[in-house]
Motif scaffolding. Structure first.
Motif, PDB file in Angstrom:
ATOM      1  N   MET A 216       8.124  -0.545   2.307  1.00 40.18           N
ATOM      2  CA  MET A 216       8.308  -0.536   1.215  1.00 40.18           C
ATOM      3  C   MET A 216       8.209  -1.770   0.679  1.00 40.18           C
ATOM      4  O   MET A 216       9.307  -2.173   0.663  1.00 40.18           O
ATOM      5  CB  MET A 216       8.863   1.392   0.611  1.00 40.18           C
ATOM      6  CG  MET A 216       8.324   2.107   1.268  1.00 40.18           C
ATOM      7  SD  MET A 216       7.157   3.105   0.555  1.00 40.18           S
ATOM      8  CE  MET A 216       7.318   4.435   0.870  1.00 40.18           C
ATOM      9  N   SER A 217       7.409  -1.742  -0.298  1.00 40.75           N
ATOM     10  CA  SER A 217       7.768  -3.021  -1.609  1.00 40.75           C
ATOM     11  C   SER A 217       7.603  -2.799  -2.195  1.00 40.75           C
ATOM     12  O   SER A 217       6.364  -2.820  -3.053  1.00 40.75           O
ATOM     13  CB  SER A 217       6.441  -4.121  -0.519  1.00 40.75           C
ATOM     14  OG  SER A 217       7.091  -5.454  -1.608  1.00 40.75           O
TER      15      SER A 217
ATOM     16  N   VAL B 141       1.005  -1.298   0.300  1.00 44.37           N
ATOM     17  CA  VAL B 141      -0.311   0.407  -0.335  1.00 44.37           C
ATOM     18  C   VAL B 141       0.603   1.298   0.231  1.00 44.37           C
ATOM     19  O   VAL B 141       0.483   1.939  -0.796  1.00 44.37           O
ATOM     20  CB  VAL B 141      -1.270   0.498   1.483  1.00 44.37           C
ATOM     21  CG1 VAL B 141      -1.670   1.301   1.375  1.00 44.37           C
ATOM     22  CG2 VAL B 141      -1.580  -0.807   0.898  1.00 44.37           C
ATOM     23  N   HIS B 142       1.834   1.406   0.595  1.00 42.44           N
ATOM     24  CA  HIS B 142       2.574   2.073   0.706  1.00 42.44           C
ATOM     25  C   HIS B 142       3.540   2.716   0.097  1.00 42.44           C
ATOM     26  O   HIS B 142       3.554   3.828  -0.613  1.00 42.44           O
ATOM     27  CB  HIS B 142       3.822   2.571   1.912  1.00 42.44           C
ATOM     28  CG  HIS B 142       4.749   3.785   2.591  1.00 42.44           C
ATOM     29  ND1 HIS B 142       5.141   3.270   3.778  1.00 42.44           N
ATOM     30  CD2 HIS B 142       4.359   4.602   2.544  1.00 42.44           C
ATOM     31  CE1 HIS B 142       5.658   4.531   3.632  1.00 42.44           C
ATOM     32  NE2 HIS B 142       5.384   5.462   2.920  1.00 42.44           N
TER      33      HIS B 142
ATOM     34  N   CYS C 115       9.889  10.771   3.910  1.00 42.81           N
ATOM     35  CA  CYS C 115       8.825   9.877   4.083  1.00 42.81           C
ATOM     36  C   CYS C 115       8.941   9.249   5.608  1.00 42.81           C
ATOM     37  O   CYS C 115      10.266   9.270   6.360  1.00 42.81           O
ATOM     38  CB  CYS C 115       9.173   8.525   3.154  1.00 42.81           C
ATOM     39  SG  CYS C 115       7.962   7.073   3.662  1.00 42.81           S
ATOM     40  N   GLY C 116       7.813   9.495   6.437  1.00 45.59           N
ATOM     41  CA  GLY C 116       7.991   8.914   7.897  1.00 45.59           C
ATOM     42  C   GLY C 116       8.205   7.751   8.139  1.00 45.59           C
ATOM     43  O   GLY C 116       7.828   7.096   9.026  1.00 45.59           O
ATOM     44  N   ASN C 117       8.128   6.558   7.001  1.00 45.12           N
ATOM     45  CA  ASN C 117       7.997   5.528   7.055  1.00 45.12           C
ATOM     46  C   ASN C 117       8.534   4.680   6.082  1.00 45.12           C
ATOM     47  O   ASN C 117       8.063   3.903   5.621  1.00 45.12           O
ATOM     48  CB  ASN C 117       6.705   4.689   7.728  1.00 45.12           C
ATOM     49  CG  ASN C 117       7.040   3.041   8.652  1.00 45.12           C
ATOM     50  OD1 ASN C 117       8.275   2.623   9.151  1.00 45.12           O
ATOM     51  ND2 ASN C 117       5.423   2.568   8.605  1.00 45.12           N
ATOM     52  N   TYR C 118       9.931   5.195   5.807  1.00 44.55           N
ATOM     53  CA  TYR C 118      10.234   5.154   4.647  1.00 44.55           C
ATOM     54  C   TYR C 118      10.372   3.458   4.332  1.00 44.55           C
ATOM     55  O   TYR C 118      10.977   2.835   3.266  1.00 44.55           O
ATOM     56  CB  TYR C 118      11.788   6.163   4.422  1.00 44.55           C
ATOM     57  CG  TYR C 118      12.668   5.666   5.465  1.00 44.55           C
ATOM     58  CD1 TYR C 118      13.619   4.188   4.224  1.00 44.55           C
ATOM     59  CD2 TYR C 118      13.129   5.990   6.425  1.00 44.55           C
ATOM     60  CE1 TYR C 118      15.232   4.816   5.035  1.00 44.55           C
ATOM     61  CE2 TYR C 118      13.922   6.035   6.688  1.00 44.55           C
ATOM     62  CZ  TYR C 118      15.218   5.438   6.591  1.00 44.55           C
ATOM     63  OH  TYR C 118      16.236   5.032   7.017  1.00 44.55           O
TER      64      TYR C 118
ATOM     65  N   PRO D  24      -4.161   5.913   0.876  1.00 43.34           N
ATOM     66  CA  PRO D  24      -4.522   4.938   1.140  1.00 43.34           C
ATOM     67  C   PRO D  24      -5.962   4.441   2.207  1.00 43.34           C
ATOM     68  O   PRO D  24      -5.744   5.758   3.281  1.00 43.34           O
ATOM     69  CB  PRO D  24      -3.463   4.422   1.516  1.00 43.34           C
ATOM     70  CG  PRO D  24      -2.608   5.152   2.447  1.00 43.34           C
ATOM     71  CD  PRO D  24      -2.767   6.974   1.816  1.00 43.34           C
ATOM     72  N   MET D  25      -6.587   3.926   2.051  1.00 45.50           N
ATOM     73  CA  MET D  25      -7.486   3.644   2.930  1.00 45.50           C
ATOM     74  C   MET D  25      -7.086   2.594   4.186  1.00 45.50           C
ATOM     75  O   MET D  25      -6.281   2.092   4.037  1.00 45.50           O
ATOM     76  CB  MET D  25      -8.929   2.885   2.055  1.00 45.50           C
ATOM     77  CG  MET D  25      -9.830   3.219   0.983  1.00 45.50           C
ATOM     78  SD  MET D  25     -10.369   1.999   0.315  1.00 45.50           S
ATOM     79  CE  MET D  25     -11.208   3.193  -0.950  1.00 45.50           C
ATOM     80  N   GLY D  26      -8.059   2.751   4.867  1.00 48.73           N
ATOM     81  CA  GLY D  26      -7.172   2.664   6.934  1.00 48.73           C
ATOM     82  C   GLY D  26      -7.604   1.457   6.692  1.00 48.73           C
ATOM     83  O   GLY D  26      -6.862   0.331   6.854  1.00 48.73           O
TER      84      GLY D  26
END
Length: 150
Positions: free
Chosen positions: A129-130, A55-56, A123-126, A78-80
């Protein structure tokens, strides 16, 4: 107190067939501008949720690709529930136009060599990611959307 109606909570999630593009909101501002919201559903609600890393990555990729295809994008987020994304634009477009732009954007996702802005500054959560996951979901959604909209 005013009763608030959240549009996405009024949709029967057991009756929809993902993937799809759905116009789910239209606001006219006091100055007469139009803001439109779209539900870009990738997976079947309550049956499959995308992993956060996919998603990220899709979020980062679509942030640029959708803006290349559509003018006046305010946000794509993105939707939660991790079953899709919301697209918010200035102006009014039809679902088929958004679907065509999404198809072109997902084709670009399948060809991407890297994810933009994957670093601690942008990015706050880099680390979550995939690119592989993003490409796999893009391929899956593409196959279904092409049959519905093209």
């Amino acid at each position: 107190m005013k009763k608030v109606v959240v549009e996405s909570f009024t949709m029967d999630h057991t009756k929809v067939k993902a993937p799809f593009v759905r116009k789910c909101g239209l606001i006219k501002t006091p100055k007469g501008d139009v803001i439109t919201k779209f539900d870009l559903r990738f997976t079947q609600p309550n049956k499959e949720a995308m992993p956060t890393s996919a998603v990220h990555a899709i979020e980062h990729l679509l942030a640029g690709f959708m803006r290349e295809e559509i003018e006046d994008v305010i946000d794509i987020s993105p939707m939660g529930c991790r079953t899709g994304f919301y697209l918010i634009i200035i102006g009014e477009k039809e679902e088929k136009d958004i679907a065509k732009a999404l198809i072109k954007s997902l084709e670009k996702v399948t060809e991407a060599k890297e994810i933009p802005a994957v670093n601690e500054i942008q990015c706050g959560n880099y680390r979550d990611m995939s690119l592989f996951g993003a490409k796999e979901y893009a391929k899956s959604v593409l196959n279904s959307l092409k049959g519905k909209y093209i």
